[in-house]
Enzyme design. Structure first.
Site, mmCIF file in Angstrom:
data_model
loop_
_atom_site.group_PDB
_atom_site.id
_atom_site.type_symbol
_atom_site.label_atom_id
_atom_site.label_comp_id
_atom_site.label_asym_id
_atom_site.label_seq_id
_atom_site.Cartn_x
_atom_site.Cartn_y
_atom_site.Cartn_z
ATOM 1 N N HIS A 1 -7.276 0.869 10.348
ATOM 2 C CA HIS A 1 -6.647 0.221 9.190
ATOM 3 C C HIS A 1 -7.327 -1.106 8.864
ATOM 4 C CE1 HIS A 1 -3.440 -0.717 6.398
ATOM 5 N NE2 HIS A 1 -3.135 -1.816 7.042
ATOM 6 N N CYS B 1 -6.403 1.437 2.299
ATOM 7 C CA CYS B 1 -6.362 0.090 2.886
ATOM 8 C C CYS B 1 -7.657 -0.695 2.667
ATOM 9 C CB CYS B 1 -6.017 0.152 4.366
ATOM 10 S SG CYS B 1 -7.146 1.167 5.350
ATOM 11 N N GLN C 1 0.847 -1.194 0.000
ATOM 12 C CA GLN C 1 0.000 0.000 0.000
ATOM 13 C C GLN C 1 0.880 1.240 0.000
ATOM 14 O OE1 GLN C 1 -2.738 0.438 3.300
ATOM 15 N NE2 GLN C 1 -3.031 2.615 2.865
ATOM 16 N N ASP D 1 -1.712 -7.511 4.627
ATOM 17 C CA ASP D 1 -1.692 -6.125 5.086
ATOM 18 C C ASP D 1 -0.702 -5.356 4.223
ATOM 19 O OD1 ASP D 1 -1.299 -3.708 6.376
ATOM 20 O OD2 ASP D 1 -0.984 -4.562 8.360
#
Length: 236
Positions: free
Chosen positions: A170, A99, A93, A185
């Site tokens: 997040h 996100c 990211q 993630d």
């Protein structure tokens, strides 16, 4: 949420709301067929409430607060070497507040063999174009994609809460790939394995990891869990 890879001039989008209706419209508009999959709220992590979630579950999205402790854990996890299946679809990211969108891309990107995407749609083109890229190249591809930026903006302003770029929570995604539960993630350097799993136990396995995170943050209430489930013919 901002990312470690961001420069001061990096792009920053409006955050996506943890709202299954918003996410459904977003995904369906990008090329996931309404007949294939749908997002649902997970109202609790005990067995009774997990049993209410439509099955089979393809992926689990988890929204949690960014805290000093969660940041320390992320840095610690990133400093340890990890082995992951080469079948895992993972991307970094580099866009602030992206996100939610990256969580959804991780969710769909790891089940493209199990669901049908509308041919020629954004998602169909995105996954075909990025299939052989590394996580950083996928991040750059997304950052430069005007169509996704516009679609994300529409989705981010469709929720019930007023959109602001100052996000302190997040999104991450949990997927089962090759018999393992992976935490995906985009702020981490790679996928994190949480041990053996299966498509039929994905929700319960992800719930255990999520419970561990919640227990470490007893003072926070800013948690949200959303399941993406495959629709079965005749089930609805």
């Amino acid at each position: 949420m901002a990312t470690p890879d961001e420069s001061p001039s990096a792009k920053k989008w409006l955050p996506l709301e943890a709202n299954p209706d918003v996410m459904n419209q977003f995904l369906w508009g990008l090329g996931l067929s309404e007949d294939e999959a749908e997002c649902y709220d997970v109202y609790g992590l005990d067995e009774e409430l997990l049993a209410m979630v439509p099955k089979p579950v393809l992926a689990v999205l988890f929204l949690y607060p960014i805290t000093t402790q969660s940041e320390e854990e992320r840095i610690l996890q990133d400093s340890t070497k990890r082995e992951t299946s080469n079948k895992v679809y993972f991307m970094r990211q580099t866009v602030g507040n992206a996100c939610g969108t990256i969580g959804l891309l991780h969710a769909i990107g790891n089940v493209t063999s199990e669901i049908k995407l509308v041919e020629g749609s954004f998602l169909d083109r995105f996954f075909k174009s990025t299939a052989s890229m590394d996580p950083q190249e996928r991040a750059a591809y997304l950052e430069n994609d005007q169509e996704m930026e516009v679609s994300h903006s529409v989705a981010a302003t469709a929720g019930d809460t007023e959109a602001s770029t100052n996000a302190d929570a997040h999104f991450i995604c949990f997927s089962c790939v090759d018999g393992e539960l992976y935490e995906l993630d985009g702020r981490k350097s790679g996928a994190v394995s949480h041990g053996p799993s299966s498509p039929s136990t994905l929700l319960q396995d992800a719930a255990k990891v999520i419970q561990g995170t919640i227990q470490k943050n007893p003072d926070s209430i800013n948690f949200n869990v959303i399941a993406i489930s495959k629709k079965l013919e005749g089930a609805y």
